[in-house]
Design an enzyme around this catalytic site. Structure first.
Site, PDB file in Angstrom:
ATOM      1  N   LYS A 105      43.101  47.641  37.413  1.00  0.00           N
ATOM      2  CA  LYS A 105      43.500  46.403  38.105  1.00  0.00           C
ATOM      3  C   LYS A 105      43.452  45.220  37.138  1.00  0.00           C
ATOM      4  CE  LYS A 105      41.946  48.285  42.521  1.00  0.00           C
ATOM      5  NZ  LYS A 105      40.951  48.333  43.599  1.00  0.00           N
ATOM      6  N   ASP A 139      42.742  42.765  49.503  1.00  0.00           N
ATOM      7  CA  ASP A 139      42.610  44.195  49.812  1.00  0.00           C
ATOM      8  C   ASP A 139      43.025  44.485  51.256  1.00  0.00           C
ATOM      9  OD1 ASP A 139      41.919  46.038  47.866  1.00  0.00           O
ATOM     10  OD2 ASP A 139      39.791  45.498  47.885  1.00  0.00           O
ATOM     11  N   GLN A 144      35.078  46.307  44.980  1.00  0.00           N
ATOM     12  CA  GLN A 144      35.461  47.714  44.873  1.00  0.00           C
ATOM     13  C   GLN A 144      34.538  48.587  45.724  1.00  0.00           C
ATOM     14  OE1 GLN A 144      38.226  48.657  43.356  1.00  0.00           O
ATOM     15  NE2 GLN A 144      37.952  50.844  43.695  1.00  0.00           N
TER      16      GLN A 144
HETATM   17  N1  GUN Z   1      38.167  52.082  46.827  1.00  0.00           N
HETATM   18  C1  GUN Z   1      39.173  52.957  46.955  1.00  0.00           C
HETATM   19  N2  GUN Z   1      40.348  52.318  47.141  1.00  0.00           N
HETATM   20  C2  GUN Z   1      40.066  51.001  47.132  1.00  0.00           C
HETATM   21  C3  GUN Z   1      40.862  49.832  47.268  1.00  0.00           C
HETATM   22  O1  GUN Z   1      42.092  49.867  47.463  1.00  0.00           O
HETATM   23  N3  GUN Z   1      40.184  48.646  47.198  1.00  0.00           N
HETATM   24  C4  GUN Z   1      38.841  48.584  47.016  1.00  0.00           C
HETATM   25  N4  GUN Z   1      38.267  47.370  46.973  1.00  0.00           N
HETATM   26  N5  GUN Z   1      38.084  49.647  46.887  1.00  0.00           N
HETATM   27  C5  GUN Z   1      38.697  50.845  46.945  1.00  0.00           C
END
Ligand code: GUN
Length: 293
Positions: A52, A119, A96
Protein backbone atom coordinates in the site's frame (compact mmCIF):
# COMPACT_ATOMS: atom_id res chain seq x y z
CA UNK A 1 -10.71 -19.60 -20.50
CA UNK A 2 -9.65 -15.99 -20.11
CA UNK A 3 -7.54 -14.63 -17.30
CA UNK A 4 -9.15 -11.84 -15.32
CA UNK A 5 -5.94 -9.89 -15.00
CA UNK A 6 -6.03 -7.80 -11.82
CA UNK A 7 -2.53 -6.51 -12.32
CA UNK A 8 -3.19 -4.83 -15.66
CA UNK A 9 -6.62 -3.60 -14.58
CA UNK A 10 -5.12 -2.12 -11.38
CA UNK A 11 -2.43 -0.47 -13.51
CA UNK A 12 -5.05 1.21 -15.67
CA UNK A 13 -6.87 2.56 -12.60
CA UNK A 14 -3.61 3.68 -10.97
CA UNK A 15 -2.54 5.51 -14.17
CA UNK A 16 -5.86 7.35 -14.23
CA UNK A 17 -5.56 8.30 -10.53
CA UNK A 18 -1.96 9.38 -10.96
CA UNK A 19 -2.83 11.60 -13.95
CA UNK A 20 -5.66 13.23 -12.00
CA UNK A 21 -3.39 13.93 -9.02
CA UNK A 22 -0.56 15.33 -11.20
CA UNK A 23 -2.99 17.71 -12.91
CA UNK A 24 -4.39 18.91 -9.57
CA UNK A 25 -0.91 19.46 -8.13
CA UNK A 26 -0.10 21.75 -11.06
CA UNK A 27 -3.00 23.92 -9.94
CA UNK A 28 -1.53 24.18 -6.41
CA UNK A 29 -3.40 21.37 -4.64
CA UNK A 30 -1.63 19.24 -2.04
CA UNK A 31 -1.10 15.51 -2.56
CA UNK A 32 -3.61 12.92 -1.30
CA UNK A 33 -2.34 11.53 2.02
CA UNK A 34 -2.99 8.06 3.47
CA UNK A 35 -1.99 6.94 6.98
CA UNK A 36 -1.55 3.23 7.68
CA UNK A 37 -1.30 1.76 11.18
CA UNK A 38 0.47 -1.58 11.50
CA UNK A 39 0.58 -3.53 14.76
CA UNK A 40 3.15 -6.28 15.29
CA UNK A 41 5.12 -7.99 12.54
CA UNK A 42 2.81 -10.57 10.96
CA UNK A 43 4.42 -11.44 7.62
CA UNK A 44 1.29 -11.13 5.50
CA UNK A 45 0.25 -7.81 7.09
CA UNK A 46 3.79 -6.46 6.57
CA UNK A 47 3.56 -7.39 2.89
CA UNK A 48 0.12 -5.82 2.42
CA UNK A 49 1.04 -2.57 4.16
CA UNK A 50 4.38 -2.33 2.32
CA UNK A 51 2.49 -2.74 -0.93
CA UNK A 52 0.00 0.00 0.00
CA UNK A 53 2.82 2.39 0.93
CA UNK A 54 4.72 1.56 -2.30
CA UNK A 55 1.61 2.15 -4.42
CA UNK A 56 1.03 5.54 -2.77
CA UNK A 57 4.52 6.59 -3.82
CA UNK A 58 4.06 5.27 -7.37
CA UNK A 59 0.90 7.26 -7.97
CA UNK A 60 1.92 10.52 -6.26
CA UNK A 61 0.21 10.10 -2.87
CA UNK A 62 1.82 10.94 0.44
CA UNK A 63 1.78 8.12 2.96
CA UNK A 64 2.58 7.81 6.64
CA UNK A 65 3.22 4.43 8.24
CA UNK A 66 2.72 4.19 11.99
CA UNK A 67 4.02 1.01 13.61
CA UNK A 68 3.25 -0.37 17.03
CA UNK A 69 4.65 -3.44 18.77
CA UNK A 70 2.36 -6.45 19.34
CA UNK A 71 2.09 -5.34 22.99
CA UNK A 72 0.37 -2.01 22.22
CA UNK A 73 -2.70 -1.39 24.37
CA UNK A 74 -6.14 -0.64 23.02
CA UNK A 75 -5.98 2.81 24.65
CA UNK A 76 -2.70 3.64 22.89
CA UNK A 77 -4.10 2.54 19.55
CA UNK A 78 -7.30 4.53 20.00
CA UNK A 79 -5.27 7.55 21.06
CA UNK A 80 -3.35 7.30 17.79
CA UNK A 81 -6.57 7.01 15.77
CA UNK A 82 -7.84 10.17 17.53
CA UNK A 83 -4.62 11.98 16.60
CA UNK A 84 -4.92 10.90 12.97
CA UNK A 85 -8.61 11.87 12.89
CA UNK A 86 -7.67 15.38 14.05
CA UNK A 87 -4.89 15.80 11.47
CA UNK A 88 -6.33 17.84 8.61
CA UNK A 89 -3.40 16.95 6.33
CA UNK A 90 -4.69 13.34 6.19
CA UNK A 91 -7.38 12.13 3.79
CA UNK A 92 -7.48 8.44 4.70
CA UNK A 93 -6.70 6.25 7.70
CA UNK A 94 -6.43 2.48 7.76
CA UNK A 95 -5.60 0.12 10.59
CA UNK A 96 -4.31 -3.14 9.15
CA UNK A 97 -6.24 -6.21 10.35
CA UNK A 98 -6.02 -8.62 12.04
CA UNK A 99 -5.11 -6.98 15.34
CA UNK A 100 -3.71 -8.93 18.33
CA UNK A 101 -6.34 -10.80 20.35
CA UNK A 102 -6.19 -8.44 23.35
CA UNK A 103 -7.47 -5.58 21.16
CA UNK A 104 -11.11 -5.20 20.20
CA UNK A 105 -10.80 -4.45 16.48
CA UNK A 106 -14.41 -3.23 16.31
CA UNK A 107 -13.69 -0.50 18.87
CA UNK A 108 -10.68 0.66 16.85
CA UNK A 109 -12.60 0.63 13.56
CA UNK A 110 -15.51 2.49 15.15
CA UNK A 111 -13.15 5.24 16.27
CA UNK A 112 -11.94 6.12 12.75
CA UNK A 113 -13.56 9.30 11.46
CA UNK A 114 -16.07 8.04 8.84
CA UNK A 115 -14.92 10.79 6.44
CA UNK A 116 -11.42 9.21 6.50
CA UNK A 117 -12.57 5.58 6.55
CA UNK A 118 -11.01 4.59 3.21
CA UNK A 119 -11.16 0.88 4.17
CA UNK A 120 -14.95 1.20 4.41
CA UNK A 121 -15.08 -0.88 7.62
CA UNK A 122 -16.90 1.69 9.80
CA UNK A 123 -20.57 0.84 10.49
CA UNK A 124 -21.47 4.19 8.90
CA UNK A 125 -19.70 3.23 5.65
CA UNK A 126 -21.19 -0.28 5.64
CA UNK A 127 -24.64 1.14 6.37
CA UNK A 128 -24.37 3.60 3.47
CA UNK A 129 -23.28 0.76 1.20
CA UNK A 130 -26.29 -1.33 2.30
CA UNK A 131 -28.59 1.57 1.43
CA UNK A 132 -26.87 2.30 -1.89
CA UNK A 133 -25.78 5.76 -0.71
CA UNK A 134 -22.44 7.27 -1.76
CA UNK A 135 -19.62 6.36 0.64
CA UNK A 136 -16.55 4.21 1.08
CA UNK A 137 -16.98 0.60 -0.05
CA UNK A 138 -14.55 -2.00 1.39
CA UNK A 139 -11.57 -2.28 -0.92
CA UNK A 140 -11.67 -5.98 -1.85
CA UNK A 141 -15.31 -6.19 -2.96
CA UNK A 142 -15.02 -2.75 -4.57
CA UNK A 143 -11.91 -3.93 -6.45
CA UNK A 144 -13.75 -7.03 -7.68
CA UNK A 145 -16.59 -4.86 -9.00
CA UNK A 146 -14.01 -2.63 -10.73
CA UNK A 147 -12.38 -5.71 -12.29
CA UNK A 148 -15.70 -7.02 -13.63
CA UNK A 149 -16.60 -3.58 -14.99
CA UNK A 150 -13.20 -3.06 -16.62
CA UNK A 151 -13.54 -6.38 -18.45
CA UNK A 152 -17.13 -5.51 -19.46
CA UNK A 153 -18.51 -8.65 -17.82
CA UNK A 154 -22.28 -8.33 -17.70
CA UNK A 155 -23.43 -10.17 -14.58
CA UNK A 156 -27.13 -9.36 -15.00
CA UNK A 157 -29.29 -12.38 -14.16
CA UNK A 158 -26.35 -14.50 -13.04
CA UNK A 159 -26.44 -16.73 -9.99
CA UNK A 160 -23.51 -15.64 -7.82
CA UNK A 161 -22.29 -17.92 -5.06
CA UNK A 162 -20.11 -16.20 -2.46
CA UNK A 163 -18.13 -18.51 -0.17
CA UNK A 164 -17.25 -16.77 3.08
CA UNK A 165 -19.25 -14.27 5.15
CA UNK A 166 -16.56 -11.96 6.55
CA UNK A 167 -17.49 -8.35 7.23
CA UNK A 168 -14.75 -7.14 4.92
CA UNK A 169 -15.26 -9.39 1.88
CA UNK A 170 -18.06 -11.98 1.69
CA UNK A 171 -20.92 -10.03 3.23
CA UNK A 172 -20.34 -6.73 1.36
CA UNK A 173 -19.66 -8.69 -1.85
CA UNK A 174 -23.07 -10.36 -1.59
CA UNK A 175 -24.73 -6.95 -1.20
CA UNK A 176 -22.90 -5.37 -4.15
CA UNK A 177 -23.62 -8.25 -6.54
CA UNK A 178 -27.31 -8.21 -5.71
CA UNK A 179 -27.68 -4.44 -6.33
CA UNK A 180 -29.69 -3.06 -9.23
CA UNK A 181 -26.60 -2.08 -11.25
CA UNK A 182 -24.14 -3.67 -13.64
CA UNK A 183 -21.96 -5.40 -12.54
CA UNK A 184 -24.63 -6.60 -10.14
CA UNK A 185 -28.22 -7.69 -10.70
CA UNK A 186 -27.22 -11.19 -9.57
CA UNK A 187 -29.21 -13.67 -7.57
CA UNK A 188 -26.83 -14.22 -4.67
CA UNK A 189 -26.25 -17.21 -2.40
CA UNK A 190 -23.95 -16.55 0.55
CA UNK A 191 -22.33 -19.80 1.69
CA UNK A 192 -20.20 -20.29 4.81
CA UNK A 193 -18.68 -22.85 7.12
CA UNK A 194 -22.09 -24.13 8.26
CA UNK A 195 -23.49 -24.57 4.72
CA UNK A 196 -24.28 -28.26 4.18
CA UNK A 197 -23.32 -29.74 0.78
CA UNK A 198 -21.56 -26.60 -0.45
CA UNK A 199 -20.87 -28.25 -3.80
CA UNK A 200 -24.60 -28.42 -4.58
CA UNK A 201 -24.59 -24.59 -4.47
CA UNK A 202 -21.32 -23.92 -6.29
CA UNK A 203 -22.40 -26.25 -9.12
CA UNK A 204 -25.35 -23.91 -9.77
CA UNK A 205 -23.18 -20.80 -9.87
CA UNK A 206 -22.51 -18.66 -12.94
CA UNK A 207 -19.99 -16.78 -10.82
CA UNK A 208 -18.19 -18.07 -7.73
CA UNK A 209 -16.41 -15.72 -5.31
CA UNK A 210 -14.10 -17.83 -3.14
CA UNK A 211 -13.30 -15.84 0.00
CA UNK A 212 -12.89 -18.39 2.78
CA UNK A 213 -9.09 -18.37 3.20
CA UNK A 214 -8.48 -22.09 2.60
CA UNK A 215 -5.79 -22.75 -0.01
CA UNK A 216 -7.02 -24.55 -3.16
CA UNK A 217 -10.38 -25.30 -1.55
CA UNK A 218 -12.47 -24.76 -4.70
CA UNK A 219 -11.92 -27.71 -7.05
CA UNK A 220 -12.80 -28.12 -10.72
CA UNK A 221 -15.56 -30.64 -9.96
CA UNK A 222 -17.32 -28.01 -7.82
CA UNK A 223 -18.10 -25.60 -10.68
CA UNK A 224 -19.98 -25.87 -13.94
CA UNK A 225 -18.34 -25.42 -17.33
CA UNK A 226 -18.16 -21.74 -18.30
CA UNK A 227 -18.43 -20.39 -14.75
CA UNK A 228 -16.53 -17.27 -13.67
CA UNK A 229 -14.19 -17.82 -10.71
CA UNK A 230 -13.01 -14.93 -8.54
CA UNK A 231 -10.33 -16.03 -6.09
CA UNK A 232 -9.94 -13.81 -3.02
CA UNK A 233 -7.60 -16.15 -1.11
CA UNK A 234 -4.01 -15.15 -0.37
CA UNK A 235 -2.47 -17.73 1.98
CA UNK A 236 1.23 -18.25 2.62
CA UNK A 237 2.12 -21.93 2.42
CA UNK A 238 5.57 -23.31 3.26
CA UNK A 239 7.63 -23.98 0.12
CA UNK A 240 11.26 -24.87 0.76
CA UNK A 241 12.05 -24.72 -2.97
CA UNK A 242 11.30 -20.99 -3.03
CA UNK A 243 13.94 -18.48 -1.85
CA UNK A 244 11.33 -16.90 0.42
CA UNK A 245 10.51 -20.28 2.00
CA UNK A 246 6.82 -19.92 1.14
CA UNK A 247 4.47 -19.56 -1.80
CA UNK A 248 1.16 -17.78 -2.08
CA UNK A 249 -1.91 -19.89 -2.79
CA UNK A 250 -5.44 -18.78 -3.55
CA UNK A 251 -8.70 -20.44 -2.50
CA UNK A 252 -9.10 -21.96 -5.98
CA UNK A 253 -7.27 -24.93 -7.48
CA UNK A 254 -6.19 -22.78 -10.42
CA UNK A 255 -4.92 -25.09 -13.22
CA UNK A 256 -7.81 -27.61 -13.37
CA UNK A 257 -10.37 -24.84 -12.81
CA UNK A 258 -8.86 -22.68 -15.56
CA UNK A 259 -9.63 -25.42 -18.11
CA UNK A 260 -13.29 -25.33 -17.19
CA UNK A 261 -14.01 -21.66 -16.55
CA UNK A 262 -14.87 -18.76 -18.83
CA UNK A 263 -12.89 -16.34 -16.65
CA UNK A 264 -10.63 -16.84 -13.64
CA UNK A 265 -8.49 -14.53 -11.49
CA UNK A 266 -4.90 -15.65 -10.87
CA UNK A 267 -3.14 -15.51 -7.49
CA UNK A 268 -1.03 -13.44 -7.29
CA UNK A 269 -2.01 -10.78 -9.86
CA UNK A 270 -5.77 -11.00 -9.44
CA UNK A 271 -7.93 -9.69 -6.63
CA UNK A 272 -4.99 -8.59 -4.41
CA UNK A 273 -3.85 -6.02 -6.96
CA UNK A 274 -7.43 -4.74 -7.27
CA UNK A 275 -7.82 -4.35 -3.49
CA UNK A 276 -4.97 -1.87 -3.51
CA UNK A 277 -6.31 -0.02 -6.55
CA UNK A 278 -9.71 0.28 -4.85
CA UNK A 279 -8.10 1.59 -1.64
CA UNK A 280 -6.30 4.23 -3.71
CA UNK A 281 -9.57 5.13 -5.44
CA UNK A 282 -11.26 5.57 -2.04
CA UNK A 283 -8.36 7.75 -0.86
CA UNK A 284 -8.59 9.82 -4.06
CA UNK A 285 -12.30 10.38 -3.42
CA UNK A 286 -11.62 11.46 0.19
CA UNK A 287 -8.90 13.87 -1.00
CA UNK A 288 -11.17 15.37 -3.66
CA UNK A 289 -13.80 16.05 -1.03
CA UNK A 290 -11.19 17.68 1.20
CA UNK A 291 -9.39 19.79 -1.39
CA UNK A 292 -11.84 20.43 -4.26
CA UNK A 293 -14.45 22.23 -2.14
N1 GUN B 1 -6.66 -7.23 6.33
C1 GUN B 1 -7.00 -7.96 5.26
N2 GUN B 1 -7.53 -7.18 4.29
C2 GUN B 1 -7.52 -5.92 4.78
C3 GUN B 1 -7.93 -4.67 4.25
O1 GUN B 1 -8.44 -4.54 3.12
N3 GUN B 1 -7.75 -3.59 5.08
C4 GUN B 1 -7.22 -3.71 6.32
N4 GUN B 1 -7.10 -2.60 7.06
N5 GUN B 1 -6.84 -4.85 6.83
C5 GUN B 1 -6.99 -5.95 6.06
Amino acid sequence: MQILDGKSCASAYKDRISAEVSAAILTGKRKPHLAAVLVGSDGASETYVASKVKTCKEIGFESTLIRFPETVTQEELIEMVDRLNADSSLDGILVQLPLPKHIDADQVTLRIDPTKDVDGFHPGSLGRMMLGLPGFVPATPKGIMMLLAHNKIDTTGMHAVVIGRSNIVGTPMSVLLSRNQNPGNCTVTLCHSKTPDLKSFTLQADIVIAALGKPEFLKADMVKTGAIVIDVGITRVEDLTSPKGYKILGDADFEPLAEKCSWITPVPGGVGAMTIAALMQNTLEAWKRNTHA
